[in-house]
Write a protein that holds these residues in place. Structure first.
Motif, PDB file in Angstrom:
ATOM      1  N   THR A 223      -4.264 -52.380  10.397  1.00 61.65           N
ATOM      2  CA  THR A 223      -5.330 -52.749   9.380  1.00 61.65           C
ATOM      3  C   THR A 223      -5.744 -51.329   8.489  1.00 61.65           C
ATOM      4  O   THR A 223      -5.873 -51.524   7.451  1.00 61.65           O
ATOM      5  CB  THR A 223      -6.502 -53.162  10.224  1.00 61.65           C
ATOM      6  N   ALA A 224      -5.642 -50.297   9.387  1.00 59.38           N
ATOM      7  CA  ALA A 224      -5.692 -49.035   8.608  1.00 59.38           C
ATOM      8  C   ALA A 224      -4.865 -48.606   7.471  1.00 59.38           C
ATOM      9  O   ALA A 224      -5.110 -48.204   6.445  1.00 59.38           O
ATOM     10  CB  ALA A 224      -5.900 -47.668   9.742  1.00 59.38           C
ATOM     11  N   ARG A 225      -3.548 -48.967   7.959  1.00 59.83           N
ATOM     12  CA  ARG A 225      -2.307 -49.066   6.753  1.00 59.83           C
ATOM     13  C   ARG A 225      -2.524 -49.873   5.637  1.00 59.83           C
ATOM     14  O   ARG A 225      -2.306 -49.360   4.710  1.00 59.83           O
ATOM     15  CB  ARG A 225      -0.977 -49.044   7.592  1.00 59.83           C
ATOM     16  N   LEU A 226      -2.953 -51.212   5.929  1.00 60.61           N
ATOM     17  CA  LEU A 226      -3.041 -51.877   4.944  1.00 60.61           C
ATOM     18  C   LEU A 226      -4.146 -51.626   4.002  1.00 60.61           C
ATOM     19  O   LEU A 226      -4.428 -51.841   2.887  1.00 60.61           O
ATOM     20  CB  LEU A 226      -3.351 -53.420   5.755  1.00 60.61           C
ATOM     21  N   ASN A 227      -5.297 -51.182   4.729  1.00 59.52           N
ATOM     22  CA  ASN A 227      -6.614 -50.763   3.644  1.00 59.52           C
ATOM     23  C   ASN A 227      -5.956 -49.727   2.638  1.00 59.52           C
ATOM     24  O   ASN A 227      -6.579 -49.625   1.635  1.00 59.52           O
ATOM     25  CB  ASN A 227      -7.599 -50.235   4.722  1.00 59.52           C
ATOM     26  N   ALA A 228      -4.912 -48.814   3.053  1.00 57.42           N
ATOM     27  CA  ALA A 228      -4.295 -47.880   2.167  1.00 57.42           C
ATOM     28  C   ALA A 228      -3.557 -48.438   1.261  1.00 57.42           C
ATOM     29  O   ALA A 228      -3.595 -47.881  -0.070  1.00 57.42           O
ATOM     30  CB  ALA A 228      -3.823 -46.767   3.199  1.00 57.42           C
ATOM     31  N   LEU A 229      -2.827 -49.458   1.546  1.00 63.34           N
ATOM     32  CA  LEU A 229      -1.799 -49.910   0.647  1.00 63.34           C
ATOM     33  C   LEU A 229      -2.501 -51.210  -0.228  1.00 63.34           C
ATOM     34  O   LEU A 229      -1.871 -51.211  -1.411  1.00 63.34           O
ATOM     35  CB  LEU A 229      -0.832 -50.808   1.470  1.00 63.34           C
ATOM     36  N   ASP A 230      -3.590 -51.711   0.242  1.00 66.59           N
ATOM     37  CA  ASP A 230      -4.135 -52.854  -0.529  1.00 66.59           C
ATOM     38  C   ASP A 230      -4.746 -52.553  -1.965  1.00 66.59           C
ATOM     39  O   ASP A 230      -4.418 -53.084  -2.890  1.00 66.59           O
ATOM     40  CB  ASP A 230      -5.231 -53.377   0.113  1.00 66.59           C
ATOM     41  N   PRO A 231      -5.458 -51.236  -2.260  1.00 71.64           N
ATOM     42  CA  PRO A 231      -5.959 -50.864  -3.463  1.00 71.64           C
ATOM     43  C   PRO A 231      -4.656 -50.635  -4.495  1.00 71.64           C
ATOM     44  O   PRO A 231      -4.790 -50.865  -5.588  1.00 71.64           O
ATOM     45  CB  PRO A 231      -6.623 -49.642  -3.260  1.00 71.64           C
ATOM     46  N   GLU A 232      -3.655 -49.938  -4.054  1.00 65.77           N
ATOM     47  CA  GLU A 232      -2.403 -49.563  -4.667  1.00 65.77           C
ATOM     48  C   GLU A 232      -1.687 -50.891  -5.032  1.00 65.77           C
ATOM     49  O   GLU A 232      -1.509 -51.024  -6.204  1.00 65.77           O
ATOM     50  CB  GLU A 232      -1.406 -48.701  -3.864  1.00 65.77           C
ATOM     51  N   LEU A 233      -1.764 -51.702  -4.252  1.00 69.11           N
ATOM     52  CA  LEU A 233      -0.942 -53.129  -4.548  1.00 69.11           C
ATOM     53  C   LEU A 233      -1.964 -53.922  -5.639  1.00 69.11           C
ATOM     54  O   LEU A 233      -1.504 -54.458  -6.594  1.00 69.11           O
ATOM     55  CB  LEU A 233      -0.675 -53.980  -3.348  1.00 69.11           C
ATOM     56  N   SER A 234      -3.239 -53.995  -5.414  1.00 67.31           N
ATOM     57  CA  SER A 234      -4.107 -54.437  -6.504  1.00 67.31           C
ATOM     58  C   SER A 234      -3.864 -53.914  -7.866  1.00 67.31           C
ATOM     59  O   SER A 234      -4.193 -54.438  -8.811  1.00 67.31           O
ATOM     60  CB  SER A 234      -5.553 -54.608  -5.863  1.00 67.31           C
ATOM     61  N   ALA A 235      -3.917 -52.579  -7.799  1.00 66.27           N
ATOM     62  CA  ALA A 235      -3.797 -51.858  -9.111  1.00 66.27           C
ATOM     63  C   ALA A 235      -2.735 -52.268  -9.682  1.00 66.27           C
ATOM     64  O   ALA A 235      -2.791 -52.342 -10.905  1.00 66.27           O
ATOM     65  CB  ALA A 235      -3.909 -50.299  -8.775  1.00 66.27           C
ATOM     66  N   LEU A 236      -1.649 -52.389  -9.148  1.00 64.60           N
ATOM     67  CA  LEU A 236      -0.227 -52.804  -9.731  1.00 64.60           C
ATOM     68  C   LEU A 236      -0.364 -54.053 -10.256  1.00 64.60           C
ATOM     69  O   LEU A 236       0.261 -54.335 -11.397  1.00 64.60           O
ATOM     70  CB  LEU A 236       0.608 -52.713  -8.768  1.00 64.60           C
ATOM     71  N   VAL A 237      -0.912 -55.038  -9.559  1.00 65.19           N
ATOM     72  CA  VAL A 237      -1.152 -56.456 -10.038  1.00 65.19           C
ATOM     73  C   VAL A 237      -1.964 -56.477 -11.247  1.00 65.19           C
ATOM     74  O   VAL A 237      -1.630 -56.923 -12.371  1.00 65.19           O
ATOM     75  CB  VAL A 237      -1.659 -57.210  -8.946  1.00 65.19           C
ATOM     76  N   ARG A 238      -2.983 -55.671 -11.418  1.00 64.69           N
ATOM     77  CA  ARG A 238      -3.831 -55.866 -12.565  1.00 64.69           C
ATOM     78  C   ARG A 238      -3.326 -54.924 -13.654  1.00 64.69           C
ATOM     79  O   ARG A 238      -3.629 -55.304 -14.774  1.00 64.69           O
ATOM     80  CB  ARG A 238      -5.292 -55.024 -12.005  1.00 64.69           C
ATOM     81  N   GLY A 239      -2.245 -53.891 -13.497  1.00 66.26           N
ATOM     82  CA  GLY A 239      -1.725 -53.255 -14.608  1.00 66.26           C
ATOM     83  C   GLY A 239      -0.567 -54.179 -15.250  1.00 66.26           C
ATOM     84  O   GLY A 239       0.197 -53.466 -15.930  1.00 66.26           O
ATOM     85  N   MET A 240      -0.289 -55.128 -14.514  1.00 69.00           N
ATOM     86  CA  MET A 240       0.997 -55.824 -15.133  1.00 69.00           C
ATOM     87  C   MET A 240       0.940 -56.000 -16.515  1.00 69.00           C
ATOM     88  O   MET A 240       1.666 -56.207 -17.251  1.00 69.00           O
ATOM     89  CB  MET A 240       1.060 -57.360 -14.355  1.00 69.00           C
ATOM     90  N   GLY A 241      -0.093 -56.734 -16.922  1.00 71.06           N
ATOM     91  CA  GLY A 241      -0.417 -56.870 -18.450  1.00 71.06           C
ATOM     92  C   GLY A 241      -0.852 -55.998 -19.291  1.00 71.06           C
ATOM     93  O   GLY A 241      -0.890 -56.048 -20.580  1.00 71.06           O
ATOM     94  N   ASP A 242      -0.789 -54.682 -18.693  1.00 72.28           N
ATOM     95  CA  ASP A 242      -0.864 -53.380 -19.634  1.00 72.28           C
ATOM     96  C   ASP A 242       0.100 -52.914 -20.286  1.00 72.28           C
ATOM     97  O   ASP A 242       1.220 -52.404 -19.496  1.00 72.28           O
ATOM     98  CB  ASP A 242      -1.580 -52.360 -18.811  1.00 72.28           C
ATOM     99  N   ASP A 243       0.357 -53.215 -21.545  1.00 72.11           N
ATOM    100  CA  ASP A 243       1.542 -52.742 -22.311  1.00 72.11           C
ATOM    101  C   ASP A 243       1.812 -50.995 -22.363  1.00 72.11           C
ATOM    102  O   ASP A 243       2.582 -50.730 -22.681  1.00 72.11           O
ATOM    103  CB  ASP A 243       1.797 -53.112 -23.801  1.00 72.11           C
ATOM    104  N   GLY A 244       0.434 -50.352 -21.889  1.00 66.91           N
ATOM    105  CA  GLY A 244       0.896 -49.014 -21.944  1.00 66.91           C
ATOM    106  C   GLY A 244       1.506 -48.290 -20.784  1.00 66.91           C
ATOM    107  O   GLY A 244       1.878 -47.246 -20.777  1.00 66.91           O
TER     108      GLY A 244
END
Length: 428
Positions: A223-244
């Motif tokens: 759970t501690a490791r997933l807590n560290a990876l979850d924000p990074e994964l979420s940021a990558l998902v949100r940034g998919m539509g960013d052409d920058g």
């Protein structure tokens, strides 16, 4: 009956059904139980060390030694009857004696397993149980002062089992001697086999409870490791539509996160699978006790529901979250791969268009070069023809200029036909 050859494992598999019978003994008695597990990759441990450790204990007491490949053993160890079993991840020692010390849960009773022998074990103690078996008084309420003095009231579990023939009490705590205490009170006339089954199931319940809860510590780390990876994964998902951001760069970062998640899944798969299996055994052992309430005290099922089941749900929750993140990373990676592939196809299309333009330019240049080549070759060819035809032209009364004028069209046509034929031959 006609004779037919048996499968080579037929007798061995049938014997396995009868290799580990329930113990059988009358009250009063006491049992000392021990489970030892290797701390690293216990399922693939060197089982010869377990055998050697057992033989050391037997040799100290002059008992017969088991076969090298034995997975279970039963024999006499002084005033104890010892049963040893080898399981997938651990080994168990079950020592029973028909005697019972006047002092309840006397540490001297556990000395059947000497301290130096325990220190040399090829693993660590995962469960240690000390069970006191006595006769139930005519008035069952007479045992209440005893169990209140032996156990911590806050976590005391006390219930009738086996259709109110036996009372079992414990607090699921480890005493100063390192043992978990159980008190068993059997009604007079209760068969030795029934008492033995109750005691065996209590030992199994504690062992599998301990083994299943190994997954809890791993679930917390996960759970501690997933807590560290979850924000990074979420940021990558949100940034998919960013052409920058480059899709290929985002894909590489996402694949790194997915690799971490896959590594975590590989690391916890065996332990979580074992946790689910052990938890099912614990619940089954509680169920087969057929317990009922004793004097308003907490039952085993209630204790497990309040203290044990939340731990198992934590393990399940961590596993579900890991699988969900793996699935999300996989879907995102597929979308990014599609995006990268579309971008590459667009680039390839532009490259092909540029190649087509270059081909057109090359063709035009080639035609121009061919035209110049016809002119150049014709110029030299006409000069040669003029020199060769000049004597004949003088006899015919033609001047040099007339000879050149007549020869030039013929030579140019011949050169053009020759070059065209050569180009066709190269094309084929």
């Amino acid at each position: 009956m006609p004779q037919i050859e048996d499968h080579p494992l037929r007798y061995a598999l049938v014997n396995e059904l009868h290799a580990r019978p329930f113990p059988s003994f009358d009250a009063p008695a006491h049992v000392v139980y021990l489970a030892v597990k290797d701390t690293v990759d216990a399922a693939n441990r060197d089982r010869r060390k377990d055998h050697a450790h057992l033989c050391d204990l037997l040799a100290r007491n002059g008992a017969a030694l088991p076969a090298v490949d034995a997975t279970h053993y039963a024999g006499v160890l002084g005033r104890y009857t010892l049963t040893w079993e080898s399981h997938t991840e651990f080994v168990t020692y079950f020592a029973q004696s028909p005697m019972m010390a006047e002092r309840a849960f006397d540490p001297a009773e556990t000395e059947v397993f000497p301290a130096d022998w325990l220190g040399a074990a090829p693993g660590r103690r995962i469960a240690a149980v000390h069970i006191r078996i006595d006769t139930l008084p005519e008035d069952p309420d007479d045992i209440l002062p005893l169990i209140d003095g032996w156990f911590v009231p806050e976590s005391l579990v006390c219930a009738w089992v086996l259709d109110e023939n036996v009372v079992v009490a414990t607090d699921f705590r480890i005493d100063p001697n390192g043992q978990m205490r159980f008190a068993v009170f059997a009604r007079p006339g209760t068969g030795p086999a029934r008492i033995g089954r109750v005691v065996q199931r209590l030992c199994e319940m504690e062992t599998y409870r301990a083994m299943s809860m190994l997954g809890l510590g791993l679930a917390r780390e996960l759970t501690a490791r997933l807590n560290a990876l979850d924000p990074e994964l979420s940021a990558l998902v949100r940034g998919m539509g960013d052409d920058g951001h480059s899709a290929e760069e985002t894909l590489q970062r996402l694949l790194a996160v997915a690799a971490d998640l896959e590594g975590l899944a590989v690391g916890v798969s065996f332990r979580f699978g074992a946790t689910h299996a052990y938890a099912a055994i614990v619940r089954e052992r509680v169920e087969v006790l057929r317990e009922s309430r004793f004097e308003g005290r907490q039952k085993f099922s209630e204790f497990m529901l309040r203290r044990y089941d939340p731990a198992m749900r934590t393990v399940q929750s961590a596993e579900v979250r890991l699988n969900a993140m793996l699935e999300r990373a996989s879907r995102t990676a597929e979308l990014l791969r599609t995006r990268v592939e579309v971008a590459r196809q667009a680039q390839n299309q532009k490259i092909l268009e540029n190649m087509d333009r270059r081909s057109d330019l090359q063709l035009r240049l080639q035609n121009t070069v061919e035209g110049l080549s016809v002119v150049a070759i014709s110029y030299y060819a006409v000069s040669l023809v003029a020199y060769l035809a000049h004597p004949l032209a003088e006899q015919a009364g033609w001047s040099k200029e007339v000879t050149l004028a007549v020869a030039t069209p013929v030579v140019v046509l011949a050169v053009w036909l020759m070059i065209r034929r050569i180009r066709r031959g190269v094309g084929h």
